[in-house]
Design a protein around this motif. Structure first.
Motif, PDB file in Angstrom:
ATOM      1  N   ASP A   1      -9.184  -2.234   6.645  1.00 13.13           N
ATOM      2  CA  ASP A   1      -9.943  -1.223   7.379  1.00 13.13           C
ATOM      3  C   ASP A   1      -9.281   0.136   7.135  1.00 13.13           C
ATOM      4  OD1 ASP A   1     -10.860   0.550   9.396  1.00 13.13           O
ATOM      5  OD2 ASP A   1     -11.345  -1.135  10.714  1.00 13.13           O
ATOM      6  N   LYS A   2     -10.004   1.056   6.509  1.00 19.02           N
ATOM      7  CA  LYS A   2      -9.415   2.356   6.168  1.00 19.02           C
ATOM      8  C   LYS A   2      -9.056   3.177   7.409  1.00 19.02           C
ATOM      9  CE  LYS A   2     -13.957   4.372   5.346  1.00 19.02           C
ATOM     10  NZ  LYS A   2     -14.841   4.953   4.334  1.00 19.02           N
ATOM     11  N   TYR A   3      -9.719   2.942   8.523  1.00 18.80           N
ATOM     12  CA  TYR A   3      -9.374   3.649   9.750  1.00 18.80           C
ATOM     13  C   TYR A   3      -8.092   3.078  10.362  1.00 18.80           C
ATOM     14  CZ  TYR A   3     -14.098   5.500   9.338  1.00 18.80           C
ATOM     15  OH  TYR A   3     -15.234   6.111   8.891  1.00 18.80           O
ATOM     16  N   GLU A   4      -7.935   1.781  10.262  1.00 23.03           N
ATOM     17  CA  GLU A   4      -6.695   1.160  10.724  1.00 23.03           C
ATOM     18  C   GLU A   4      -5.513   1.695   9.916  1.00 23.03           C
ATOM     19  OE1 GLU A   4      -4.620  -3.249  11.099  1.00 23.03           O
ATOM     20  OE2 GLU A   4      -6.704  -3.121  10.454  1.00 23.03           O
ATOM     21  N   LEU A   5      -5.713   1.864   8.615  1.00 19.74           N
ATOM     22  CA  LEU A   5      -4.644   2.405   7.772  1.00 19.74           C
ATOM     23  C   LEU A   5      -4.305   3.834   8.181  1.00 19.74           C
ATOM     24  CD1 LEU A   5      -2.633   2.227   5.486  1.00 19.74           C
ATOM     25  CD2 LEU A   5      -4.480   2.829   3.900  1.00 19.74           C
TER      26      LEU A   5
ATOM     27  N   ASN B   1      -0.716  15.353   4.262  1.00 18.24           N
ATOM     28  CA  ASN B   1      -1.684  14.566   3.498  1.00 18.24           C
ATOM     29  C   ASN B   1      -0.972  13.360   2.920  1.00 18.24           C
ATOM     30  OD1 ASN B   1      -3.609  16.519   3.988  1.00 18.24           O
ATOM     31  ND2 ASN B   1      -3.359  17.499   2.017  1.00 18.24           N
ATOM     32  N   LYS B   2      -1.624  12.217   2.961  1.00 19.30           N
ATOM     33  CA  LYS B   2      -1.076  11.000   2.366  1.00 19.30           C
ATOM     34  C   LYS B   2      -2.156  10.404   1.480  1.00 19.30           C
ATOM     35  CE  LYS B   2       2.258  10.095   5.971  1.00 19.30           C
ATOM     36  NZ  LYS B   2       3.149   9.075   6.456  1.00 19.30           N
ATOM     37  N   LYS B   3      -1.757  10.033   0.279  1.00 22.73           N
ATOM     38  CA  LYS B   3      -2.725   9.482  -0.676  1.00 22.73           C
ATOM     39  C   LYS B   3      -2.412   8.019  -0.947  1.00 22.73           C
ATOM     40  CE  LYS B   3      -3.678  13.786  -2.963  1.00 22.73           C
ATOM     41  NZ  LYS B   3      -4.324  14.336  -4.102  1.00 22.73           N
ATOM     42  N   THR B   4      -3.477   7.246  -1.050  1.00 18.18           N
ATOM     43  CA  THR B   4      -3.377   5.877  -1.512  1.00 18.18           C
ATOM     44  C   THR B   4      -4.211   5.799  -2.780  1.00 18.18           C
ATOM     45  OG1 THR B   4      -5.310   5.078  -0.304  1.00 18.18           O
ATOM     46  CG2 THR B   4      -3.200   5.033   0.876  1.00 18.18           C
ATOM     47  N   LYS B   5      -4.267   4.635  -3.358  1.00 19.85           N
ATOM     48  CA  LYS B   5      -5.021   4.460  -4.597  1.00 19.85           C
ATOM     49  C   LYS B   5      -6.509   4.783  -4.419  1.00 19.85           C
ATOM     50  CE  LYS B   5      -5.533   0.979  -8.205  1.00 19.85           C
ATOM     51  NZ  LYS B   5      -5.182  -0.395  -8.603  1.00 19.85           N
ATOM     52  N   TRP B   6      -7.040   4.498  -3.229  1.00 22.20           N
ATOM     53  CA  TRP B   6      -8.481   4.649  -3.012  1.00 22.20           C
ATOM     54  C   TRP B   6      -8.886   5.752  -2.051  1.00 22.20           C
ATOM     55  CZ3 TRP B   6      -5.949  -0.081  -2.785  1.00 22.20           C
ATOM     56  CH2 TRP B   6      -6.168  -0.907  -3.880  1.00 22.20           C
ATOM     57  N   CYS B   7      -7.937   6.337  -1.373  1.00 26.47           N
ATOM     58  CA  CYS B   7      -8.318   7.256  -0.306  1.00 26.47           C
ATOM     59  C   CYS B   7      -7.237   8.306  -0.063  1.00 26.47           C
ATOM     60  CB  CYS B   7      -8.520   6.429   0.967  1.00 26.47           C
ATOM     61  SG  CYS B   7      -9.632   7.138   2.154  1.00 26.47           S
TER      62      CYS B   7
ATOM     63  N   ILE C   1     -10.237  10.751   4.656  1.00 27.78           N
ATOM     64  CA  ILE C   1     -10.280  10.430   6.081  1.00 27.78           C
ATOM     65  C   ILE C   1      -9.507  11.534   6.792  1.00 27.78           C
ATOM     66  CG2 ILE C   1      -9.711   8.747   7.879  1.00 27.78           C
ATOM     67  CD1 ILE C   1     -11.728   7.725   5.776  1.00 27.78           C
ATOM     68  N   THR C   2     -10.147  12.203   7.745  1.00 22.99           N
ATOM     69  CA  THR C   2      -9.501  13.300   8.464  1.00 22.99           C
ATOM     70  C   THR C   2      -9.106  12.856   9.867  1.00 22.99           C
ATOM     71  OG1 THR C   2     -11.684  14.131   9.100  1.00 22.99           O
ATOM     72  CG2 THR C   2     -10.655  15.143   7.169  1.00 22.99           C
ATOM     73  N   SER C   3      -7.923  13.275  10.255  1.00 20.13           N
ATOM     74  CA  SER C   3      -7.378  12.895  11.556  1.00 20.13           C
ATOM     75  C   SER C   3      -6.656  14.066  12.198  1.00 20.13           C
ATOM     76  CB  SER C   3      -6.379  11.743  11.390  1.00 20.13           C
ATOM     77  OG  SER C   3      -7.018  10.587  10.900  1.00 20.13           O
ATOM     78  N   ILE C   4      -6.444  13.944  13.491  1.00 21.38           N
ATOM     79  CA  ILE C   4      -5.651  14.890  14.265  1.00 21.38           C
ATOM     80  C   ILE C   4      -4.288  14.246  14.482  1.00 21.38           C
ATOM     81  CG2 ILE C   4      -5.423  15.952  16.545  1.00 21.38           C
ATOM     82  CD1 ILE C   4      -7.549  17.266  14.791  1.00 21.38           C
TER      83      ILE C   4
ATOM     84  N   LEU D   1       0.827  -1.202   0.000  1.00 20.70           N
ATOM     85  CA  LEU D   1       0.000   0.000   0.000  1.00 20.70           C
ATOM     86  C   LEU D   1       0.860   1.249   0.000  1.00 20.70           C
ATOM     87  CD1 LEU D   1      -2.948   0.791   0.038  1.00 20.70           C
ATOM     88  CD2 LEU D   1      -2.876   0.723   2.497  1.00 20.70           C
ATOM     89  N   ALA D   2       1.882   1.222   0.791  1.00 17.83           N
ATOM     90  CA  ALA D   2       2.851   2.308   0.879  1.00 17.83           C
ATOM     91  C   ALA D   2       4.155   1.641   1.295  1.00 17.83           C
ATOM     92  CB  ALA D   2       2.418   3.343   1.918  1.00 17.83           C
ATOM     93  N   TYR D   3       5.237   2.368   1.213  1.00  5.84           N
ATOM     94  CA  TYR D   3       6.517   1.757   1.536  1.00  5.84           C
ATOM     95  C   TYR D   3       6.477   1.135   2.924  1.00  5.84           C
ATOM     96  CZ  TYR D   3      11.413   0.963   2.373  1.00  5.84           C
ATOM     97  OH  TYR D   3      12.608   0.359   2.660  1.00  5.84           O
TER      98      TYR D   3
END
Length: 177
Positions: A49-53, A92-98, A83-86, A38-40
């Motif tokens: 799980d997108k939240y786990e990521l 910002n980090k991008k993946t293929k889907w999010c 997906i927004t986080s504190i 997904l990433a290095y």
């Protein structure tokens, strides 16, 4: 149940000390479509799980802001695949889907556990904590629906934020009542 694995996670689970051997094993699993890169250094199961990521991509972080506010019906605008986080820095980090957006907040607030729920693989703000985070970062924020918010809990959580946030919340509560 984990769905996202770093190379060090895999080394621990497989009881392997040689990181290159772990990478080779992860690569072999990727060829079998069991684990994908997904990433290095981060691999995922096909149904991750997108939240786990979000938690795995940025260690000192918790899910909050628009993601939590939309989830609880406090705002009506769906940010789709954002997906927004504190976090401890803005990135910002991008993946293929999010897209994962992390907003910086002071360490004192970031590390305070008040209003943070800890699931097995990620941390997420309560609705009230997300409101405080949003007002802290954007003082002129507006909300669509505060019907299911506990104003007592909101007031309690607001005590970890600067005075300007508490004053904004007092005004918000007064107008919502």
């Amino acid at each position: 149940w984990k769905t996202i694995f770093s190379i060090s996670d895999m080394a621990f689970l497989l009881n392997m000390k040689d990181i290159q051997s772990v990478r080779n094993y992860a690569s072999a699993l990727g060829k079998e479509w069991i684990l994908q890169s997904l990433a290095y250094g981060i691999r995922w199961l096909q149904r991750y799980d997108k939240y786990e990521l979000a938690s795995k991509l940025k260690k000192k972080s918790y899910i909050s802001l628009e993601t939590v506010l939309y989830m609880h019906g406090i705002i009506y605008q769906d940010y789709g695949q954002i997906i927004t986080s504190i976090s401890d820095n803005t990135i910002n980090k991008k993946t293929k889907w999010c897209t994962y957006m992390y907003k910086k907040i002071t360490s004192k607030i970031l590390l305070d556990p008040l209003g943070i729920e800890h699931n097995n693989n990620y941390s997420i703000a309560s609705a009230e904590r997300a409101i405080c985070d949003k007002i802290y970062l954007s003082p002129l924020s507006s909300f669509d629906n505060l019907e299911h918010i506990s104003f007592e809990k909101l007031y309690h959580i607001s005590q970890i934020y600067p005075r300007r946030v508490r004053l904004s919340l007092d005004n918000l509560i007064h107008h919502a009542s």
